[in-house]
Every structure is written in structure tokens, then in C-alpha cells.
Motif scaffolding. Structure first.
Motif, short mmCIF file in Angstrom:
data_model
loop_
_atom_site.label_atom_id
_atom_site.label_comp_id
_atom_site.label_asym_id
_atom_site.label_seq_id
_atom_site.Cartn_x
_atom_site.Cartn_y
_atom_site.Cartn_z
N PHE A 62 -8.86 10.73 -11.16
CA PHE A 62 -9.25 9.66 -10.22
C PHE A 62 -8.00 9.15 -9.49
CE2 PHE A 62 -9.44 8.78 -14.72
CZ PHE A 62 -8.33 7.96 -14.89
N CYS A 63 -7.08 10.06 -9.20
CA CYS A 63 -5.82 9.66 -8.55
C CYS A 63 -6.06 8.89 -7.26
CB CYS A 63 -4.97 10.89 -8.24
SG CYS A 63 -4.56 11.89 -9.69
N ARG A 64 -7.09 9.27 -6.52
CA ARG A 64 -7.31 8.65 -5.21
C ARG A 64 -7.49 7.14 -5.28
NH1 ARG A 64 -8.25 13.23 -1.81
NH2 ARG A 64 -7.75 14.65 -3.50
N ALA A 65 -7.98 6.67 -6.42
CA ALA A 65 -8.22 5.23 -6.54
C ALA A 65 -7.18 4.57 -7.44
CB ALA A 65 -9.61 5.00 -7.12
N CYS A 66 -6.11 5.30 -7.79
CA CYS A 66 -5.19 4.78 -8.82
C CYS A 66 -4.27 3.69 -8.27
CB CYS A 66 -4.37 5.91 -9.41
SG CYS A 66 -3.23 5.30 -10.67
N ASP A 67 -4.44 2.50 -8.81
CA ASP A 67 -3.59 1.37 -8.40
C ASP A 67 -2.66 0.95 -9.54
OD1 ASP A 67 -5.31 0.16 -10.20
OD2 ASP A 67 -6.10 -1.31 -8.80
N ARG A 68 -2.44 1.88 -10.50
CA ARG A 68 -1.69 1.55 -11.70
C ARG A 68 -0.25 2.05 -11.65
NH1 ARG A 68 -6.59 2.16 -13.02
NH2 ARG A 68 -6.56 4.38 -12.65
N LEU B 78 0.85 -1.19 0.00
CA LEU B 78 0.00 0.00 0.00
C LEU B 78 0.88 1.24 0.00
CD1 LEU B 78 -2.66 -0.97 2.73
CD2 LEU B 78 -2.77 -1.34 0.26
N ASP B 79 0.45 2.27 -0.75
CA ASP B 79 1.26 3.49 -0.80
C ASP B 79 0.83 4.46 0.31
OD1 ASP B 79 -1.00 4.86 -1.64
OD2 ASP B 79 -0.29 5.22 -3.68
N THR B 80 1.35 5.70 0.27
CA THR B 80 1.09 6.64 1.39
C THR B 80 -0.39 7.03 1.47
OG1 THR B 80 1.60 8.53 -0.01
CG2 THR B 80 3.42 7.63 1.27
N PHE B 81 -1.15 6.83 0.39
CA PHE B 81 -2.59 7.12 0.44
C PHE B 81 -3.40 5.84 0.61
CE2 PHE B 81 -1.18 10.82 -2.29
CZ PHE B 81 -1.35 11.78 -1.29
N GLY B 82 -2.74 4.75 0.93
CA GLY B 82 -3.46 3.49 1.13
C GLY B 82 -3.86 2.81 -0.17
N GLN C 149 12.59 -4.10 -3.23
CA GLN C 149 12.78 -2.75 -3.79
C GLN C 149 11.44 -2.18 -4.28
OE1 GLN C 149 15.28 -2.54 -7.30
NE2 GLN C 149 15.23 -0.29 -7.33
N ILE C 150 10.69 -3.01 -5.01
CA ILE C 150 9.42 -2.54 -5.56
C ILE C 150 8.45 -2.19 -4.44
CG2 ILE C 150 7.38 -3.34 -6.84
CD1 ILE C 150 9.39 -4.88 -8.67
N ALA C 151 8.39 -3.03 -3.41
CA ALA C 151 7.46 -2.76 -2.30
C ALA C 151 7.87 -1.47 -1.58
CB ALA C 151 7.46 -3.94 -1.32
N ALA C 152 9.17 -1.25 -1.40
CA ALA C 152 9.62 -0.05 -0.68
C ALA C 152 9.28 1.21 -1.48
CB ALA C 152 11.13 -0.14 -0.42
N VAL C 153 9.49 1.15 -2.80
CA VAL C 153 9.18 2.32 -3.63
C VAL C 153 7.67 2.58 -3.62
CG1 VAL C 153 9.18 3.18 -6.01
CG2 VAL C 153 11.21 2.04 -5.12
N TRP C 154 6.90 1.51 -3.73
CA TRP C 154 5.45 1.70 -3.75
C TRP C 154 4.95 2.27 -2.41
CZ3 TRP C 154 2.04 1.65 -7.68
CH2 TRP C 154 0.69 1.74 -7.33
N ARG C 155 5.50 1.81 -1.31
CA ARG C 155 5.05 2.29 0.00
C ARG C 155 5.32 3.78 0.18
NH1 ARG C 155 7.39 -2.67 2.33
NH2 ARG C 155 5.71 -4.19 2.20
N ALA C 156 6.31 4.30 -0.54
CA ALA C 156 6.63 5.73 -0.44
C ALA C 156 5.87 6.55 -1.49
CB ALA C 156 8.13 5.93 -0.63
N ARG C 157 5.04 5.89 -2.30
CA ARG C 157 4.38 6.57 -3.42
C ARG C 157 3.38 7.61 -2.91
NH1 ARG C 157 -0.63 4.67 -6.48
NH2 ARG C 157 -0.42 5.24 -8.68
N ALA C 158 3.52 8.84 -3.44
CA ALA C 158 2.58 9.90 -3.07
C ALA C 158 2.07 10.59 -4.34
CB ALA C 158 3.28 10.89 -2.15
#
Ligand code: SAM
Length: 346
Positions: free
Chosen positions: A259-265, A10-14, A302-311
């Protein structure tokens, strides 16, 4: 150890990491005015292109971190000679629940059956106009007949649901909304109207050329009567609507109603750069670690860490900007082809 795909990063917006778009080539056989208006470009070097095996390996890592949907794109994905091999490898990954492609359809008639047999699930064809003269002006190629043959072949090949994406531009094709809806009915395809976006490559973009979601809906209501929204929610980019006769269509309103709030792409380029947003100006190089022997667990971490910091919420930030003009100037696109829509895929 990679996470199981039922607990996605999950990123910074969940927002979960779910949908991965893989560009398999930056080359295209059309020159659409809203995407690739020039004849020639700085192309990604061939030796940097991920092989089918590398694509499948990275996809496996992404599925370990949560991805469950993959869309192949480009450039024009059907130009990639190894496409059936790529599809076969991805179809063999049980964590990928939805394997789709976005294509301009020019080469689809020849390839639909092979791709179906390789395990491709769904096809979306870009189709902005039904008029040959207009098609030639928008895409700078006289290929409408082949696209229509491609759509017919996809339908005959059993691709369902078939989707047709049309970028609507003021004064260019905004008078064709009902024609496209009627064509969709005839071909049993769901039409989706896309607002013209100011993404990299769209160097002719201006706010005046955007036909908004509101305008699209009111034009269709004027022609067909009431337009009813389908209560769906979710992360899909298209909002869907129903006409009184039951016809369903979609609107992708990234420009006026992001629709950024729901963006899982997120997006992987043909040379292994990973972008977290269509508007991101920097990507993460995954080809380097992949080719220097990183293990699947290391790549997943690496991918999980980058995604978790995604804002990232690029489309919302663009909307908030006053005096909105072209997003990336031509000079900058020339220096960094990764900023191009045709490099990172739509
Ligand atoms: N060549 C394929 C095709 O034509 O579908 C796949 C790549 S293309 C970059 C993917 C999608 O991006 C297409 O549906 C295209 O219409 C869309 N696209 C490109 N530039 C756009 C823009 N400026 N605004 C909105 N959509 C755009």
C-alpha cells in the motif's frame, strides 16, 4: 518557519507526512523468529539514545511539518524505563491526535495503568499464537501467560480500541486464524493478520512461508461464511473486513498487496535516525543537528525538504522483484544495525 500541521509536507507522489513511528529502544525481551532470530545483536550505543526531552523536541518539529499520529515502538518499548515520561511529553503536544504503542505485551500488566495515566491513547499487542508451546518456539521465550495478562490489563485499563497483531507464517501458526478471531471477540480486541515480510532481520524469510491476504480471507470465509470488505480507504496499513456476525478484523498485506501509494509513515530510531520507508537502506541523522544546536525551524526545514524529495515505495519494488529472497543478508545486518526491523520499529 515551520509549516502549520494542517498543511503537511507532501512527497513526490503527493503523500503527506502524517504518521511517525518512534522506536524508543532497540532492545527486546523476545527473540521472534521472523524479526530477531539471534540471541545477541550489535546494539545501538547507550549515549546515542535520544532522551525523553530530545524525543519530544523532535516530535514537536515533526508535528510542525505535518505529523499528527505517533506510535511508540521498538525493540520492545516497555523496556525503556523512561517510557511514562516520554508518553507524558508527547501527550502534552496538542498536534498529536493519536498516541499509540505497539508492544509484545510481556510487561504490559505492570505498566498499563501508568501509561494510561501518562496520556497514552491506544495499545496494539503482538500476539501470534494462543498455544504456549508454539509461543515458546516462535518467540524463544515462555511468556504467553504474561502477554495474556497484559492484554487483560490493557482492556481493564480502558485502552480502546485494543488491537492484536499476528504475523502469519505457513506451517507455523496458519491454522490459528479462527482461534485468534475468537480470542479477539472474547477480549473485545480487533485482530489484524500480518503477512510475513522480508524486512531486515527476517533472515528465515522465504516466499513459501508467506500466507497471503487472499489465503487468509479464504480460510476465514470457509470457516465463517462471507467476508465483507469495509469501504474505508485512507492511509492505514490494515484493510478491514467484517464477518457475518459483525466481527471486524484487519489484514496487513505489505508483502503481496503493498500500500505504498497511501503510505504517510516514517520512522525515527532510538538514536535519532529517520527512515522514510521500512525498506529504506539509508536514513537521515537528526540526532547530530539536534545535539549541535539546530533550531526547531532549521530542523523543520530539513525534515520538510527530505520529505518533499521522498520517492520511496520499497514494498512495491520488492514485490516486482523476481527470485525474491532475504532482503538484507546477515553479514550486512551485523555491520549496520539500522537495517534491522527491531531498530527501526515495525
Ligand atoms: N516489540 C514490539 C512488538 O512485538 O509489537 C514492537 C516492535 S515489533 C518490531 C513491531 C511489529 O513488527 C510487530 O507487530 C511484529 O510482529 C512486526 N514484525 C516484525 N518482523 C516482522 C516480519 N518479518 N513480518 C511482519 N511483521 C513483522
Amino acid at each position: 518557519m515551520p509549516l502549520p500541521s494542517d498543511s503537511p509536507a507532501l512527497d513526490t507522489f503527493g503523500r503527506a507526512l502524517r504518521s511517525l513511528r518512534i522506536s524508543v529502544t532497540d532492545r527486546c525481551n523476545l527473540r521472534c523468529r521472523y524479526c530477531m532470530p539471534l540471541e545477541d545483536y550489535a546494539w545501538l550505543p547507550g549515549e546515542q539514545t535520544l532522551s525523553p526531552e530530545e524525543i519530544a523536541r523532535l516530535a514537536e518539529v515533526f508535528t510542525a511539518v505535518g505529523a499528527n499520529r505517533v506510535r511508540l515502538t521498538g525493540g520492545e518499548p516497555l523496556l525503556r524505563r523512561e517510557l511514562p515520561d516520554i508518553v507524558r511529553r508527547l501527550a502534552a503536544n496538542p498536534a498529536i491526535e493519536d498516541l499509540a504503542i505497539t508492544t509484545n505485551g510481556v510487561l504490559l500488566a505492570a505498566q498499563a495503568q501508568t501509561l494510561r495515566e501518562a496520556g497514552l491513547g491506544r495499545v496494539t499487542v503482538s500476539l501470534d499464537t494462543l498455544r504456549p508451546d508454539r509461543f515458546a518456539v516462535i518467540t524463544r521465550r515462555d511468556e504467553l501467560d504474561r502477554v495474556l495478562e497484559g492484554i487483560a490489563a490493557a482492556r481493564a485499563g480502558g485502552f480502546s480500541p485494543l488491537k492484536l497483531d499476528a504475523v502469519i507464517m505457513r506451517g507455523v501458526n496458519d491454522d490459528e486464524l479462527p482461534d485468534l478471531i475468537e480470542f479477539g471477540k472474547r477480549t473485545q480486541a480487533e485482530v489484524r493478520f500480518i503477512e510475513y515480510m522480508d524486512v531486515g532481520g527476517a533472515i528465515e524469510w522465504s516466499p513459501q512461508r508467506v500466507v497471503s491476504r487472499a489465503e487468509i480471507l479464504s480460510a476465514l470465509a470457509a470457516r465463517y461464511g462471507s467476508v465483507t470488505p469495509l469501504a474505508e480507504g485512507g492511509s492505514a496499513p490494515a484493510e478491514r473486513f467484517r464477518l457475518p456476525d459483525g466481527t471486524v478484523f484487519g489484514v496487513i498485506a505489505s508483502t503481496t498487496t503493498p500500500f505504498c501509494r497511501a503510505c504517510d509513515r516514517s520512522r525515527l530510531t532510538a538514536d535519532g535516525m529517520w527512515f522514510l520507508c521500512l525498506y529504506a537502506t539509508h536514513g537521515v541523522d537528526l540526532r547530530g543537528p539536534l545535539r549541535s544546536g539546530a533550531t526547531a525551524a532549521e530542523l523543520a526545514a530539513q525534515i520538510a525538504a527530505v520529505w518533499r524529495a521522498r520517492a520511496d515505495r520499497g514494498a512495491e519494488l520488492r514485490l516486482a522483484q523476481r527470485d525474491r529472497g532475504v532482503f538484507v543478508p546477515l553479514e550486512q545486518l551485523r555491520r549496520d544495525p539500522h537495517l534491522e526491523m527491531h531498530t527501526r520499529g515495525g
